[in-house]
Design a protein around this motif. Structure first.
Motif, mmCIF file in Angstrom:
data_model
loop_
_atom_site.group_PDB
_atom_site.id
_atom_site.type_symbol
_atom_site.label_atom_id
_atom_site.label_comp_id
_atom_site.label_asym_id
_atom_site.label_seq_id
_atom_site.Cartn_x
_atom_site.Cartn_y
_atom_site.Cartn_z
ATOM 1 N N MET A 71 15.190 12.662 -95.758
ATOM 2 C CA MET A 71 15.905 11.674 -96.539
ATOM 3 C C MET A 71 16.654 10.767 -95.580
ATOM 4 S SD MET A 71 18.902 12.206 -99.396
ATOM 5 C CE MET A 71 19.917 13.250 -98.390
ATOM 6 N N ILE A 72 16.441 9.482 -95.698
ATOM 7 C CA ILE A 72 17.192 8.508 -94.910
ATOM 8 C C ILE A 72 18.090 7.765 -95.881
ATOM 9 C CG2 ILE A 72 17.062 6.441 -93.481
ATOM 10 C CD1 ILE A 72 14.317 7.412 -92.551
ATOM 11 N N SER A 73 19.351 7.698 -95.558
ATOM 12 C CA SER A 73 20.287 7.049 -96.461
ATOM 13 C C SER A 73 21.350 6.317 -95.659
ATOM 14 C CB SER A 73 20.924 8.085 -97.377
ATOM 15 O OG SER A 73 21.533 9.090 -96.604
ATOM 16 N N ASN A 74 22.001 5.405 -96.320
ATOM 17 C CA ASN A 74 23.033 4.618 -95.679
ATOM 18 C C ASN A 74 24.135 4.414 -96.708
ATOM 19 O OD1 ASN A 74 24.301 3.059 -93.783
ATOM 20 N ND2 ASN A 74 23.155 1.223 -94.238
ATOM 21 N N PRO A 75 25.365 4.653 -96.451
ATOM 22 C CA PRO A 75 25.928 5.033 -95.150
ATOM 23 C C PRO A 75 25.783 6.533 -94.881
ATOM 24 C CG PRO A 75 27.698 4.750 -96.721
ATOM 25 C CD PRO A 75 26.414 4.400 -97.436
ATOM 26 N N VAL A 76 25.298 6.854 -93.719
ATOM 27 C CA VAL A 76 25.015 8.241 -93.358
ATOM 28 C C VAL A 76 26.287 9.087 -93.370
ATOM 29 C CG1 VAL A 76 25.174 7.971 -90.843
ATOM 30 C CG2 VAL A 76 23.657 9.680 -91.798
ATOM 31 N N ASN A 77 27.420 8.487 -93.019
ATOM 32 C CA ASN A 77 28.663 9.260 -92.961
ATOM 33 C C ASN A 77 29.192 9.616 -94.357
ATOM 34 O OD1 ASN A 77 29.126 6.517 -93.277
ATOM 35 N ND2 ASN A 77 31.124 6.582 -92.327
ATOM 36 N N SER A 78 28.647 9.010 -95.396
ATOM 37 C CA SER A 78 29.036 9.367 -96.764
ATOM 38 C C SER A 78 27.984 10.204 -97.458
ATOM 39 C CB SER A 78 29.262 8.108 -97.600
ATOM 40 O OG SER A 78 30.324 7.355 -97.087
ATOM 41 N N THR A 79 26.726 9.912 -97.209
ATOM 42 C CA THR A 79 25.667 10.564 -97.970
ATOM 43 C C THR A 79 25.283 11.940 -97.442
ATOM 44 O OG1 THR A 79 24.050 9.280 -96.751
ATOM 45 C CG2 THR A 79 24.699 8.448 -98.914
ATOM 46 N N VAL A 80 25.496 12.217 -96.172
ATOM 47 C CA VAL A 80 25.195 13.555 -95.655
ATOM 48 C C VAL A 80 26.106 14.597 -96.317
ATOM 49 C CG1 VAL A 80 25.193 15.038 -93.601
ATOM 50 C CG2 VAL A 80 24.108 12.799 -93.518
ATOM 51 N N PRO A 81 27.413 14.367 -96.438
ATOM 52 C CA PRO A 81 28.242 15.343 -97.152
ATOM 53 C C PRO A 81 27.841 15.499 -98.624
ATOM 54 C CG PRO A 81 29.626 13.913 -95.824
ATOM 55 C CD PRO A 81 28.240 13.329 -95.791
ATOM 56 N N ILE A 82 27.389 14.415 -99.250
ATOM 57 C CA ILE A 82 26.922 14.516 -100.639
ATOM 58 C C ILE A 82 25.687 15.406 -100.697
ATOM 59 C CG2 ILE A 82 25.870 13.222 -102.540
ATOM 60 C CD1 ILE A 82 27.712 10.853 -101.684
ATOM 61 N N ALA A 83 24.747 15.191 -99.767
ATOM 62 C CA ALA A 83 23.535 16.026 -99.729
ATOM 63 C C ALA A 83 23.905 17.485 -99.511
ATOM 64 C CB ALA A 83 22.596 15.528 -98.634
ATOM 65 N N ALA A 84 24.882 17.749 -98.647
ATOM 66 C CA ALA A 84 25.316 19.129 -98.395
ATOM 67 C C ALA A 84 25.793 19.783 -99.685
ATOM 68 C CB ALA A 84 26.418 19.155 -97.351
ATOM 69 N N GLU A 85 26.563 19.071 -100.475
ATOM 70 C CA GLU A 85 27.068 19.633 -101.730
ATOM 71 C C GLU A 85 25.941 19.893 -102.721
ATOM 72 O OE1 GLU A 85 30.126 20.835 -102.141
ATOM 73 O OE2 GLU A 85 30.402 20.224 -100.051
ATOM 74 N N VAL A 86 24.944 19.005 -102.758
ATOM 75 C CA VAL A 86 23.796 19.208 -103.648
ATOM 76 C C VAL A 86 23.045 20.470 -103.242
ATOM 77 C CG1 VAL A 86 21.532 18.269 -104.328
ATOM 78 C CG2 VAL A 86 23.556 16.777 -104.269
ATOM 79 N N PHE A 87 22.812 20.637 -101.937
ATOM 80 C CA PHE A 87 22.112 21.832 -101.455
ATOM 81 C C PHE A 87 22.932 23.105 -101.711
ATOM 82 C CE2 PHE A 87 19.819 18.867 -98.413
ATOM 83 C CZ PHE A 87 18.620 18.893 -99.128
ATOM 84 N N LYS A 88 24.253 23.011 -101.558
ATOM 85 C CA LYS A 88 25.100 24.177 -101.827
ATOM 86 C C LYS A 88 24.989 24.592 -103.294
ATOM 87 C CE LYS A 88 28.531 23.263 -98.226
ATOM 88 N NZ LYS A 88 29.901 22.785 -97.943
ATOM 89 N N LYS A 89 25.021 23.597 -104.180
ATOM 90 C CA LYS A 89 24.915 23.890 -105.611
ATOM 91 C C LYS A 89 23.575 24.550 -105.936
ATOM 92 C CE LYS A 89 25.613 21.833 -110.131
ATOM 93 N NZ LYS A 89 25.996 20.655 -110.886
ATOM 94 N N ALA A 90 22.521 24.140 -105.239
ATOM 95 C CA ALA A 90 21.186 24.718 -105.460
ATOM 96 C C ALA A 90 20.991 26.009 -104.658
ATOM 97 C CB ALA A 90 20.120 23.707 -105.066
ATOM 98 N N GLU A 91 22.039 26.400 -103.934
ATOM 99 C CA GLU A 91 22.016 27.600 -103.087
ATOM 100 C C GLU A 91 20.897 27.557 -102.046
ATOM 101 O OE1 GLU A 91 22.120 31.060 -105.604
ATOM 102 O OE2 GLU A 91 24.025 30.473 -106.499
ATOM 103 N N THR A 92 20.657 26.361 -101.503
ATOM 104 C CA THR A 92 19.636 26.188 -100.462
ATOM 105 C C THR A 92 20.226 25.559 -99.205
ATOM 106 O OG1 THR A 92 19.007 24.030 -101.361
ATOM 107 C CG2 THR A 92 17.757 25.949 -102.124
ATOM 108 N N TYR A 93 21.539 25.486 -99.126
ATOM 109 C CA TYR A 93 22.198 24.830 -97.998
ATOM 110 C C TYR A 93 22.058 25.643 -96.719
ATOM 111 C CZ TYR A 93 25.940 22.878 -95.111
ATOM 112 O OH TYR A 93 26.664 22.322 -94.084
ATOM 113 N N ASP A 94 21.646 24.971 -95.659
ATOM 114 C CA ASP A 94 21.576 25.572 -94.326
ATOM 115 C C ASP A 94 22.150 24.551 -93.355
ATOM 116 O OD1 ASP A 94 20.988 26.567 -91.804
ATOM 117 O OD2 ASP A 94 18.933 27.121 -92.311
ATOM 118 N N GLU A 95 23.346 24.822 -92.850
ATOM 119 C CA GLU A 95 24.027 23.857 -91.988
ATOM 120 C C GLU A 95 23.227 23.500 -90.737
ATOM 121 O OE1 GLU A 95 26.912 26.776 -89.351
ATOM 122 O OE2 GLU A 95 27.724 25.818 -91.127
ATOM 123 N N LYS A 96 22.294 24.346 -90.354
ATOM 124 C CA LYS A 96 21.482 24.076 -89.163
ATOM 125 C C LYS A 96 20.304 23.148 -89.462
ATOM 126 C CE LYS A 96 22.778 28.386 -86.985
ATOM 127 N NZ LYS A 96 22.346 29.687 -86.521
#
Length: 107
Positions: free
Chosen positions: A1-26
């Motif tokens: 996924m490429i998004s802009n602004p990256v400094n805002s959308t990466v944390p949003i993606a992290a929360e989506v993955f956490k909610k789906a229980e698929t988050y991997d910080e690495k």
């Protein structure tokens, strides 16, 4: 996924993955693809990775990782080229008479 602004959308993606229980910080990271493209325009035949944030001095060009290696660049050259990459977005905004963002074309 490429998004802009990256400094805002990466944390949003992290929360989506956490909610789906698929988050991997690495496996989640932001790549400032726009800044990489700007760097290629500045550095021409040298491929210089760009990391960091997405604004000003937070953008860091990694000349130590450049391919092909270029020993022809002085420290002053590297400093000037790095600044030009960091200021790329500002140059676009100024060219648009400050009537919009640094985006040249929206997806």
């Amino acid at each position: 996924m490429i998004s802009n602004p990256v400094n805002s959308t990466v944390p949003i993606a992290a929360e989506v993955f956490k909610k789906a229980e698929t988050y991997d910080e690495k496996k989640l990271f932001g790549v400032t693809t726009l800044d990489v493209v700007r760097a290629k325009a500045v550095y021409a035949k040298i491929n210089v990775p760009v990391v960091g944030g997405h604004a000003g001095i937070t953008i860091l060009s990694l000349f130590s990782q450049a391919m092909p290696k270029s020993n022809a660049l002085s420290d002053e050259d590297i400093k000037a080229l790095t600044k030009q990459t960091q200021d790329g977005g500002t140059e676009v905004v100024e060219a648009k008479a400050e009537k919009g963002s640094a985006t040249l074309s929206m997806a």
